[in-house]
Motif scaffolding. Sequence first.
Motif, PDB file in Angstrom:
ATOM      1  N   GLN A 174       0.832  -1.194   0.000  1.00 29.68           N
ATOM      2  CA  GLN A 174       0.000   0.000   0.000  1.00 29.68           C
ATOM      3  C   GLN A 174       0.872   1.252   0.000  1.00 29.68           C
ATOM      4  N   ALA A 175       1.919   1.238   0.830  1.00 29.19           N
ATOM      5  CA  ALA A 175       2.837   2.379   0.893  1.00 29.19           C
ATOM      6  C   ALA A 175       3.583   2.552  -0.429  1.00 29.19           C
ATOM      7  N   TYR A 176       3.990   1.438  -1.028  1.00 28.33           N
ATOM      8  CA  TYR A 176       4.710   1.492  -2.309  1.00 28.33           C
ATOM      9  C   TYR A 176       3.831   2.122  -3.395  1.00 28.33           C
ATOM     10  N   ILE A 177       2.567   1.735  -3.453  1.00 26.07           N
ATOM     11  CA  ILE A 177       1.648   2.281  -4.449  1.00 26.07           C
ATOM     12  C   ILE A 177       1.430   3.773  -4.226  1.00 26.07           C
ATOM     13  N   ASN A 178       1.283   4.161  -2.960  1.00 26.06           N
ATOM     14  CA  ASN A 178       1.034   5.574  -2.641  1.00 26.06           C
ATOM     15  C   ASN A 178       2.238   6.450  -2.982  1.00 26.06           C
ATOM     16  N   ILE A 179       3.443   5.953  -2.660  1.00 30.88           N
ATOM     17  CA  ILE A 179       4.661   6.736  -2.883  1.00 30.88           C
ATOM     18  C   ILE A 179       5.023   6.806  -4.373  1.00 30.88           C
ATOM     19  N   SER A 180       4.969   5.658  -5.027  1.00 29.71           N
ATOM     20  CA  SER A 180       5.356   5.600  -6.441  1.00 29.71           C
ATOM     21  C   SER A 180       4.272   6.137  -7.366  1.00 29.71           C
ATOM     22  N   LYS A 181       3.048   6.288  -6.812  1.00 29.99           N
ATOM     23  CA  LYS A 181       1.904   6.773  -7.581  1.00 29.99           C
ATOM     24  C   LYS A 181       1.645   5.917  -8.811  1.00 29.99           C
ATOM     25  N   LYS A 182       1.912   4.623  -8.658  1.00 26.62           N
ATOM     26  CA  LYS A 182       1.626   3.693  -9.748  1.00 26.62           C
ATOM     27  C   LYS A 182       0.130   3.389  -9.763  1.00 26.62           C
ATOM     28  N   PHE A 183      -0.483   3.614 -10.892  1.00 26.44           N
ATOM     29  CA  PHE A 183      -1.915   3.391 -11.008  1.00 26.44           C
ATOM     30  C   PHE A 183      -2.229   3.113 -12.475  1.00 26.44           C
ATOM     31  N   SER A 184      -3.464   2.804 -12.765  1.00 22.40           N
ATOM     32  CA  SER A 184      -3.862   2.586 -14.150  1.00 22.40           C
ATOM     33  C   SER A 184      -5.271   3.116 -14.343  1.00 22.40           C
ATOM     34  N   SER A 185      -5.452   3.919 -15.384  1.00 18.28           N
ATOM     35  CA  SER A 185      -6.766   4.504 -15.638  1.00 18.28           C
ATOM     36  C   SER A 185      -7.793   3.435 -16.008  1.00 18.28           C
ATOM     37  N   HIS A 186      -7.325   2.291 -16.473  1.00 14.12           N
ATOM     38  CA  HIS A 186      -8.241   1.215 -16.864  1.00 14.12           C
ATOM     39  C   HIS A 186      -8.991   0.633 -15.664  1.00 14.12           C
ATOM     40  N   SER A 187      -8.462   0.836 -14.472  1.00 17.22           N
ATOM     41  CA  SER A 187      -9.076   0.235 -13.289  1.00 17.22           C
ATOM     42  C   SER A 187     -10.349   0.956 -12.845  1.00 17.22           C
ATOM     43  N   LEU A 188     -10.554   2.195 -13.316  1.00 14.88           N
ATOM     44  CA  LEU A 188     -11.746   2.943 -12.930  1.00 14.88           C
ATOM     45  C   LEU A 188     -12.968   2.351 -13.634  1.00 14.88           C
ATOM     46  N   VAL A 189     -13.870   1.756 -12.846  1.00 14.38           N
ATOM     47  CA  VAL A 189     -15.017   1.066 -13.437  1.00 14.38           C
ATOM     48  C   VAL A 189     -16.353   1.705 -13.070  1.00 14.38           C
ATOM     49  N   TYR A 190     -16.364   2.543 -12.030  1.00 13.33           N
ATOM     50  CA  TYR A 190     -17.636   3.145 -11.618  1.00 13.33           C
ATOM     51  C   TYR A 190     -17.373   4.517 -11.013  1.00 13.33           C
ATOM     52  N   ASP A 191     -18.201   5.481 -11.401  1.00 14.28           N
ATOM     53  CA  ASP A 191     -18.022   6.859 -10.937  1.00 14.28           C
ATOM     54  C   ASP A 191     -19.389   7.460 -10.653  1.00 14.28           C
ATOM     55  N   SER A 192     -19.651   7.796  -9.395  1.00 17.46           N
ATOM     56  CA  SER A 192     -20.902   8.425  -9.008  1.00 17.46           C
ATOM     57  C   SER A 192     -20.601   9.702  -8.233  1.00 17.46           C
ATOM     58  N   ARG A 193     -21.639  10.423  -7.845  1.00 17.37           N
ATOM     59  CA  ARG A 193     -21.401  11.641  -7.088  1.00 17.37           C
ATOM     60  C   ARG A 193     -20.863  11.344  -5.700  1.00 17.37           C
ATOM     61  N   PHE A 194     -21.074  10.119  -5.223  1.00 24.40           N
ATOM     62  CA  PHE A 194     -20.585   9.741  -3.896  1.00 24.40           C
ATOM     63  C   PHE A 194     -19.132   9.261  -3.919  1.00 24.40           C
ATOM     64  N   PHE A 195     -18.784   8.466  -4.914  1.00 28.74           N
ATOM     65  CA  PHE A 195     -17.470   7.819  -4.886  1.00 28.74           C
ATOM     66  C   PHE A 195     -17.033   7.370  -6.278  1.00 28.74           C
ATOM     67  N   GLN A 196     -15.763   6.981  -6.344  1.00 27.68           N
ATOM     68  CA  GLN A 196     -15.207   6.290  -7.505  1.00 27.68           C
ATOM     69  C   GLN A 196     -14.802   4.888  -7.068  1.00 27.68           C
ATOM     70  N   LEU A 197     -14.958   3.921  -7.970  1.00 28.70           N
ATOM     71  CA  LEU A 197     -14.523   2.553  -7.681  1.00 28.70           C
ATOM     72  C   LEU A 197     -13.465   2.134  -8.697  1.00 28.70           C
ATOM     73  N   HIS A 198     -12.302   1.743  -8.180  1.00 28.71           N
ATOM     74  CA  HIS A 198     -11.255   1.155  -9.004  1.00 28.71           C
ATOM     75  C   HIS A 198     -11.214  -0.337  -8.701  1.00 28.71           C
ATOM     76  N   TYR A 199     -11.229  -1.138  -9.753  1.00 30.87           N
ATOM     77  CA  TYR A 199     -11.214  -2.598  -9.582  1.00 30.87           C
ATOM     78  C   TYR A 199      -9.969  -3.190 -10.215  1.00 30.87           C
ATOM     79  N   PHE A 200      -9.291  -4.074  -9.461  1.00 30.23           N
ATOM     80  CA  PHE A 200      -8.081  -4.742  -9.930  1.00 30.23           C
ATOM     81  C   PHE A 200      -8.292  -6.254  -9.887  1.00 30.23           C
TER      82      PHE A 200
END
Length: 346
Positions: A98-124
């Motif tokens: 978790q710390a490695y992901i936060n520090i390195s800011k490694k992410f993928s836009s493909h993981s975003l599967v749901y977006d509402s006014r309340f929240f975003q959901l990223h699925y891996f």
Amino acid sequence: MRLCSSLLSQNVKSRLVVRPSTTIHRSDPFSNFMVTRDTEPLSLDNLQRIDSVNQAVVFSFKNTALSKVIDLQKKQDIKWDPVKYMAGKLRGIISPIQAYINISKKFSSHSLVYDSRFFQLHYFPEDHFISCFRKSKPSITVKSTKKYYLNGKVLNKNQKYFNESKILKTDEAELIKIQATMARLASRHRNNIPSEFAYLRRDLKLKVKMPFIEEWCRLNGDKAIQERNRSESKNATANTVESEAKKSLLDKFGRSTVGTAKDGYYLYIVRIFPDVDTLDEFKKEINKSVQKVADLNWDKFLTPKKGPKGKTWVEAFNDSINVKTINRILKISRFPFELGREQSKG
């Protein structure tokens, strides 16, 4: 011969695997937090509370300390909520990753599967690098952002909440002015952004996890994992083999079918905290997000918009991971497993 060998090399793919460390004994307490291929999923089926105190009822007598303990336990049993109990067993990923992901800011836009006014959901998916280090099946993390002052409940000129719909640029300018005024008025008090309060963050996690696990089980996510575990068992009996012909929760590749809840890592990033006015709507949005992942078509979801041909976005992400760096982090954290690459024909 060169052409033949190059074609063969293109069909060979590597996937990330987590295995016991060769330098740290696996009796380390951290080993209890990691899921393996055979780990059973969280499930609401046949969930019973085993209570040793209730088994001692035959020994109770009136007006004794034991009888008072038993009466108290009975009251707790009446209040006991199996969904809440199972929601409490939902875990995220191990802290070093978790710390490695936060520090390195490694992410993928493909993981975003749901977006509402309340929240975003990223699925891996479960073979994604992050999911390799999950602590439960399924795995979930609930985070919050500091976006909305007073939880977004600021009225505009039409007496409507700004968070009731997408904020227009004209509304956003007005909202900023109102927030600045409110900040000056409340400068002597604590921050009025919900994510600043620990008790609200704890409450938020439960409000996400309870509808999540209930919907995930309703969509047979637990049954799909159990079915795959049985089919992959080395000691599969003849009855198990016969039952495979009737299975309907897995496709020919052993993946959850469309409409079946999926294993993996779910990351919820909440913008607006649910309250008495919006809790029901919030729960419905959680259910919709789980359904959205269940309805994903694997081939369409994994095909990247850009990137190397012949590779999914998960494989491309995994290829970018420096295995030596990860193993160094795990060793420093005394985690009894290490990351490796396994070759397989695609």
